[in-house]
Scaffold this motif. Structure first.
Motif, PDB file in Angstrom:
ATOM      1  N   GLU A   9     -17.714 -43.192 -12.438  1.00 23.78           N
ATOM      2  CA  GLU A   9     -17.421 -44.390 -13.216  1.00 23.78           C
ATOM      3  C   GLU A   9     -17.100 -45.599 -12.352  1.00 23.78           C
ATOM      4  O   GLU A   9     -17.242 -46.735 -12.788  1.00 23.78           O
ATOM      5  CB  GLU A   9     -16.260 -44.107 -14.168  1.00 23.78           C
ATOM      6  CG  GLU A   9     -16.608 -43.094 -15.250  1.00 23.78           C
ATOM      7  CD  GLU A   9     -15.457 -42.887 -16.208  1.00 23.78           C
ATOM      8  OE1 GLU A   9     -14.384 -43.501 -15.974  1.00 23.78           O
ATOM      9  OE2 GLU A   9     -15.620 -42.134 -17.175  1.00 23.78           O
ATOM     10  N   LYS A  10     -16.669 -45.401 -11.119  1.00 20.93           N
ATOM     11  CA  LYS A  10     -16.276 -46.520 -10.266  1.00 20.93           C
ATOM     12  C   LYS A  10     -17.174 -46.711  -9.047  1.00 20.93           C
ATOM     13  O   LYS A  10     -17.082 -47.739  -8.388  1.00 20.93           O
ATOM     14  CB  LYS A  10     -14.833 -46.322  -9.790  1.00 20.93           C
ATOM     15  CG  LYS A  10     -13.807 -46.351 -10.905  1.00 20.93           C
ATOM     16  CD  LYS A  10     -12.399 -46.227 -10.342  1.00 20.93           C
ATOM     17  CE  LYS A  10     -11.349 -46.294 -11.443  1.00 20.93           C
ATOM     18  NZ  LYS A  10      -9.976 -46.178 -10.887  1.00 20.93           N
ATOM     19  N   ASN A  11     -17.985 -45.754  -8.720  1.00 23.40           N
ATOM     20  CA  ASN A  11     -18.768 -45.813  -7.486  1.00 23.40           C
ATOM     21  C   ASN A  11     -20.264 -45.805  -7.779  1.00 23.40           C
ATOM     22  O   ASN A  11     -20.728 -45.061  -8.653  1.00 23.40           O
ATOM     23  CB  ASN A  11     -18.413 -44.627  -6.580  1.00 23.40           C
ATOM     24  CG  ASN A  11     -16.964 -44.664  -6.144  1.00 23.40           C
ATOM     25  OD1 ASN A  11     -16.555 -45.538  -5.397  1.00 23.40           O
ATOM     26  ND2 ASN A  11     -16.174 -43.708  -6.635  1.00 23.40           N
ATOM     27  N   TRP A  12     -20.940 -46.632  -7.016  1.00 25.25           N
ATOM     28  CA  TRP A  12     -22.388 -46.759  -7.180  1.00 25.25           C
ATOM     29  C   TRP A  12     -23.081 -46.437  -5.866  1.00 25.25           C
ATOM     30  O   TRP A  12     -22.557 -46.714  -4.790  1.00 25.25           O
ATOM     31  CB  TRP A  12     -22.756 -48.191  -7.600  1.00 25.25           C
ATOM     32  CG  TRP A  12     -22.276 -48.542  -8.968  1.00 25.25           C
ATOM     33  CD1 TRP A  12     -21.025 -48.935  -9.322  1.00 25.25           C
ATOM     34  CD2 TRP A  12     -23.035 -48.500 -10.160  1.00 25.25           C
ATOM     35  NE1 TRP A  12     -20.938 -49.153 -10.670  1.00 25.25           N
ATOM     36  CE2 TRP A  12     -22.178 -48.897 -11.220  1.00 25.25           C
ATOM     37  CE3 TRP A  12     -24.357 -48.175 -10.471  1.00 25.25           C
ATOM     38  CZ2 TRP A  12     -22.597 -48.974 -12.534  1.00 25.25           C
ATOM     39  CZ3 TRP A  12     -24.779 -48.262 -11.781  1.00 25.25           C
ATOM     40  CH2 TRP A  12     -23.901 -48.649 -12.799  1.00 25.25           C
ATOM     41  N   GLU A  13     -24.254 -45.868  -5.963  1.00 27.10           N
ATOM     42  CA  GLU A  13     -25.082 -45.610  -4.791  1.00 27.10           C
ATOM     43  C   GLU A  13     -26.217 -46.632  -4.753  1.00 27.10           C
ATOM     44  O   GLU A  13     -26.618 -47.172  -5.795  1.00 27.10           O
ATOM     45  CB  GLU A  13     -25.670 -44.198  -4.832  1.00 27.10           C
ATOM     46  CG  GLU A  13     -24.643 -43.099  -4.668  1.00 27.10           C
ATOM     47  CD  GLU A  13     -24.143 -42.976  -3.238  1.00 27.10           C
ATOM     48  OE1 GLU A  13     -24.586 -43.773  -2.376  1.00 27.10           O
ATOM     49  OE2 GLU A  13     -23.307 -42.101  -2.983  1.00 27.10           O
ATOM     50  N   VAL A  14     -26.717 -46.885  -3.547  1.00 32.32           N
ATOM     51  CA  VAL A  14     -27.785 -47.869  -3.391  1.00 32.32           C
ATOM     52  C   VAL A  14     -28.908 -47.271  -2.549  1.00 32.32           C
ATOM     53  O   VAL A  14     -28.670 -46.489  -1.626  1.00 32.32           O
ATOM     54  CB  VAL A  14     -27.257 -49.168  -2.729  1.00 32.32           C
ATOM     55  CG1 VAL A  14     -26.713 -48.893  -1.337  1.00 32.32           C
ATOM     56  CG2 VAL A  14     -28.354 -50.220  -2.660  1.00 32.32           C
ATOM     57  N   LEU A  15     -30.121 -47.630  -2.904  1.00 31.62           N
ATOM     58  CA  LEU A  15     -31.308 -47.218  -2.157  1.00 31.62           C
ATOM     59  C   LEU A  15     -32.217 -48.434  -2.033  1.00 31.62           C
ATOM     60  O   LEU A  15     -32.646 -48.999  -3.040  1.00 31.62           O
ATOM     61  CB  LEU A  15     -32.031 -46.084  -2.895  1.00 31.62           C
ATOM     62  CG  LEU A  15     -33.312 -45.534  -2.266  1.00 31.62           C
ATOM     63  CD1 LEU A  15     -33.038 -44.961  -0.879  1.00 31.62           C
ATOM     64  CD2 LEU A  15     -33.925 -44.464  -3.171  1.00 31.62           C
ATOM     65  N   LYS A  16     -32.456 -48.879  -0.791  1.00 28.30           N
ATOM     66  CA  LYS A  16     -33.306 -50.045  -0.546  1.00 28.30           C
ATOM     67  C   LYS A  16     -34.540 -49.632   0.248  1.00 28.30           C
ATOM     68  O   LYS A  16     -34.494 -48.708   1.063  1.00 28.30           O
ATOM     69  CB  LYS A  16     -32.544 -51.124   0.235  1.00 28.30           C
ATOM     70  CG  LYS A  16     -31.435 -51.811  -0.538  1.00 28.30           C
ATOM     71  CD  LYS A  16     -30.837 -52.949   0.292  1.00 28.30           C
ATOM     72  CE  LYS A  16     -29.723 -53.656  -0.461  1.00 28.30           C
ATOM     73  NZ  LYS A  16     -29.170 -54.795   0.320  1.00 28.30           N
ATOM     74  N   PHE A  17     -35.624 -50.363   0.019  1.00 28.97           N
ATOM     75  CA  PHE A  17     -36.887 -50.108   0.704  1.00 28.97           C
ATOM     76  C   PHE A  17     -37.413 -51.433   1.256  1.00 28.97           C
ATOM     77  O   PHE A  17     -37.262 -52.478   0.619  1.00 28.97           O
ATOM     78  CB  PHE A  17     -37.943 -49.549  -0.254  1.00 28.97           C
ATOM     79  CG  PHE A  17     -37.467 -48.406  -1.110  1.00 28.97           C
ATOM     80  CD1 PHE A  17     -37.727 -47.107  -0.745  1.00 28.97           C
ATOM     81  CD2 PHE A  17     -36.757 -48.643  -2.282  1.00 28.97           C
ATOM     82  CE1 PHE A  17     -37.304 -46.053  -1.536  1.00 28.97           C
ATOM     83  CE2 PHE A  17     -36.330 -47.602  -3.082  1.00 28.97           C
ATOM     84  CZ  PHE A  17     -36.603 -46.295  -2.705  1.00 28.97           C
ATOM     85  N   GLY A  18     -38.065 -51.389   2.417  1.00 27.58           N
ATOM     86  CA  GLY A  18     -38.635 -52.627   2.941  1.00 27.58           C
ATOM     87  C   GLY A  18     -39.455 -52.407   4.194  1.00 27.58           C
ATOM     88  O   GLY A  18     -39.579 -51.287   4.705  1.00 27.58           O
ATOM     89  N   PHE A  19     -40.037 -53.506   4.682  1.00 27.18           N
ATOM     90  CA  PHE A  19     -40.791 -53.519   5.935  1.00 27.18           C
ATOM     91  C   PHE A  19     -40.185 -54.578   6.844  1.00 27.18           C
ATOM     92  O   PHE A  19     -39.896 -55.697   6.396  1.00 27.18           O
ATOM     93  CB  PHE A  19     -42.264 -53.859   5.691  1.00 27.18           C
ATOM     94  CG  PHE A  19     -43.012 -52.838   4.883  1.00 27.18           C
ATOM     95  CD1 PHE A  19     -43.420 -51.648   5.461  1.00 27.18           C
ATOM     96  CD2 PHE A  19     -43.296 -53.071   3.547  1.00 27.18           C
ATOM     97  CE1 PHE A  19     -44.113 -50.705   4.720  1.00 27.18           C
ATOM     98  CE2 PHE A  19     -43.992 -52.136   2.794  1.00 27.18           C
ATOM     99  CZ  PHE A  19     -44.399 -50.948   3.381  1.00 27.18           C
ATOM    100  N   ASP A  20     -40.009 -54.229   8.125  1.00 24.12           N
ATOM    101  CA  ASP A  20     -39.547 -55.249   9.057  1.00 24.12           C
ATOM    102  C   ASP A  20     -40.722 -56.128   9.465  1.00 24.12           C
ATOM    103  O   ASP A  20     -41.838 -55.985   8.948  1.00 24.12           O
ATOM    104  CB  ASP A  20     -38.846 -54.613  10.266  1.00 24.12           C
ATOM    105  CG  ASP A  20     -39.785 -53.778  11.138  1.00 24.12           C
ATOM    106  OD1 ASP A  20     -41.022 -53.897  10.998  1.00 24.12           O
ATOM    107  OD2 ASP A  20     -39.279 -53.005  11.978  1.00 24.12           O
ATOM    108  N   ASN A  21     -40.497 -57.036  10.397  1.00 26.41           N
ATOM    109  CA  ASN A  21     -41.539 -57.996  10.770  1.00 26.41           C
ATOM    110  C   ASN A  21     -42.694 -57.374  11.534  1.00 26.41           C
ATOM    111  O   ASN A  21     -43.708 -58.036  11.768  1.00 26.41           O
ATOM    112  CB  ASN A  21     -40.928 -59.130  11.592  1.00 26.41           C
ATOM    113  CG  ASN A  21     -40.054 -60.037  10.748  1.00 26.41           C
ATOM    114  OD1 ASN A  21     -40.275 -60.186   9.548  1.00 26.41           O
ATOM    115  ND2 ASN A  21     -39.046 -60.639  11.367  1.00 26.41           N
TER     116      ASN A  21
END
Length: 560
Positions: free
Chosen positions: A434-446
């Motif tokens: 109820e108080k904590n969230w997880e994060v997942l990010k995706f990307g490409f560097d230069n």
């Protein structure tokens, strides 16, 4: 310099700087031209081309000139050394002539200013030949004669018709400094012209660009490449790279013929130069530093210091594809276009890159372009999506700040960047409790290396904490890929080999590898994130099943 005596029709030699006043003949070569040897042994009178020599000398004598020059018989073409000297000197010889007689063998009309005559004049094959371009520009005075050797006008009286036919600027036609015109503009004047042998396509342009170089008949199209390399030694004009071609496959940075500059008559050098670093040809290819921006998968938009004349904010951009070899690139077309109008609003995002481009890449078939994003194939966390309405979507977004959201498809599970975007591809957040969230990010560097953040702060490191914590701009700023602030949560793959990693902090096994991307028909990066030591049932699909339906994927409203 060898000249014809207009009285005796004999050949005489003069050292440079000691030539008497002379006239020159400009014409289109045909069968039966006279050679130097035939002029010397007396057999020239038997050749059809001898009439042109006699007529040119008669005109010169009429103009009180004792000597004349013609390219057919005043050069010993059996001597490669003399031929090389002559071609490297020819523009100067035409420029220093008192008058040039241009013989148009396919024009019969005597009045070429009337409609019918003007059309015949403009369609003369003389305007289609490569060598006649310098013969038109170099002399201060040019007189035109028809097939009957009747004078039909001069460069001055027919200037308007000549400009309309050739695309040459009036200032250049009137003797203006050719260096004042961009390289692309000058090349465009030669774009529609032909030569009998391919090497002459380059050799006939020495004078227009003020260069000299050895001639190697037999080198074919390589001659035009050498010409451009020689031009680079004396000029920093980026319009040399502003050409365009419809040929498929990879290209080098240099054009293969003047025909590639056919649409470049309005290309000019920009007043403000963004690139002041020298460029040169090396054993690794043409080495150059350019301001660039990641634009599509493994493809950069490179910006040149040239633009469309009179069109504001119209710098020319070209596309460079990153190759597997270190720092190697190939020029390519993207979605059918190999040039792009760069808007200066993107200037702050540019970065300078040193690249190598090999010319032999022309026509080479490259590997099909990969999918510009990711396929999240397996993810063993108990999350699920909520029902989406017209005003809401899951918190998955492109890097286009807070104004654009990408709809998430539970079945396809694709995260894609549109052409022209770069950095963060998307972000998923879900409730751990109820108080904590997880994060997942995706990307490409230069460098187009895939990157993934699993856990940690949803903010990017260089975004101020005073910003709205629900701001997509705050979440999706690509600085999360830089580390080391998120280093224990950051997982970087190599663009060639991918990543296989066991993470003990989060007890996950992460795999980023190349594979088929579902219905797209393309290959690209496939991500599997699985429990290293499973504590609950593994879910093979991101959006199927959950442990607690009261903990949905976090969502936010779309911007209006």
């Amino acid at each position: 310099m060898r000249l014809i005596n207009t009285t005796t029709l004999g050949m005489e030699i003069f050292f440079d700087g000691h030539e008497p006043p002379y006239a020159v003949l400009s014409h289109r070569w045909q069968d039966g031209e006279v050679s130097l040897q035939e002029m010397q042994n007396g057999t020239a009178v038997e050749r059809p081309g001898y009439v042109k020599i006699v007529q040119a000398c008669a005109l010169a004598a009429r103009d009180r000139l004792g000597y004349a020059w013609a390219d057919t018989c005043c050069i010993d073409k059996t001597s490669s050394a003399e031929l090389s000297v002559a071609i490297n000197s020819m523009y100067r010889w035409y420029r220093e002539a008192v008058v040039c007689y241009a013989f148009l063998s396919d024009v019969e009309d005597e009045d070429v200013e009337a409609d019918a005559g003007a059309a015949v004049f403009a369609n003369s094959a003389w305007f289609s030949r490569g060598w006649t371009l310098q013969e038109l520009l170099a002399p201060s005075k040019v007189e035109f004669y028809n097939v009957s050797w009747h004078k039909i006008g001069t460069k001055a009286t027919l200037a308007t018709a000549i400009v309309a036919k050739t695309g040459i600027d009036m200032d250049a036609l009137n003797g203006g400094d050719l260096a004042a015109f961009s390289i692309a503009r000058r090349m465009s004047w030669a774009a529609g012209r032909e030569t009998t042998v391919p090497e002459d396509t380059a050799y006939c342009l020495f004078g227009l660009f003020g260069v000299n170089m050895p001639m190697l008949y037999g080198e074919g199209q390589r001659a035009f490449i050498r010409l451009q390399e020689e031009i680079m030694k004396h000029s920093a004009d980026h319009s040399l790279f502003a050409w365009s071609s419809n040929e498929p496959g990879a290209r080098g940075l240099l054009a293969r013929s003047p025909a590639d500059f056919v649409g470049c008559a309005d290309i000019v050098v920009t007043r403000e130069r963004w690139n002041k670093t020298p460029y040169t040809v090396t054993n690794l290819g043409l080495s150059i530093q350019l301001p660039m921006l990641p634009w599509a998968m493994e493809t950069y938009l490179a910006v040149l210091d040239c633009e469309r004349a009179g069109v504001p904010d119209s710098r020319v951009g070209i596309f460079l594809r990153l190759l597997p070899q270190a720092d190697q690139h190939a020029r390519v077309a993207l979605e059918g276009d190999d040039r792009f109008v760069f808007r200066e609003e993107l200037a702050e995002k540019l970065m300078y890159r040193n690249v190598f481009v090999q010319q032999h890449l022309w026509g080479m078939t490259l590997e099909p372009q990969r999918f510009y994003g990711f396929h999240l194939r397996n993810f063993s966390s108990p999350i699920h999506t909520v029902t989406k309405t017209e005003s809401e979507q899951v918190s998955l977004s492109t890097v286009d700040l807070a104004t654009t959201q990408v709809a998430w498809d539970d079945e396809k599970r694709l995260l894609e960047l549109p052409v022209g975007k770069n950095g963060t591809v998307g972000m998923i957040t879900w409730a751990r409790d109820e108080k904590n969230w997880e994060v997942l990010k995706f990307g490409f560097d230069n460098e187009f290396n895939p990157a993934l953040q699993l856990g940690g702060d949803y903010r990017s490191p260089n975004r101020p904490f005073t910003m709205d914590p629900k701001s997509a701009e705050d979440w999706l700023d690509p600085s999360w890929m830089d580390g080391p602030a998120h280093s224990k949560y950051l997982h970087k793959a190599d663009r060639l080999s991918g990543l296989h990693e066991e993470v003990f902090i989060t007890e996950k096994r992460i795999s980023i590898e190349e594979g088929e991307i579902g219905e797209t028909g393309m290959r690209g990066w496939v991500i599997d994130i699985l429990d290293h030591t499973p504590r609950y049932r593994r879910y093979q699909d991101l959006c199927e099943g959950c442990v607690n339906l009261s903990k949905p994927v976090r969502k936010f409203r779309m911007s209006s």
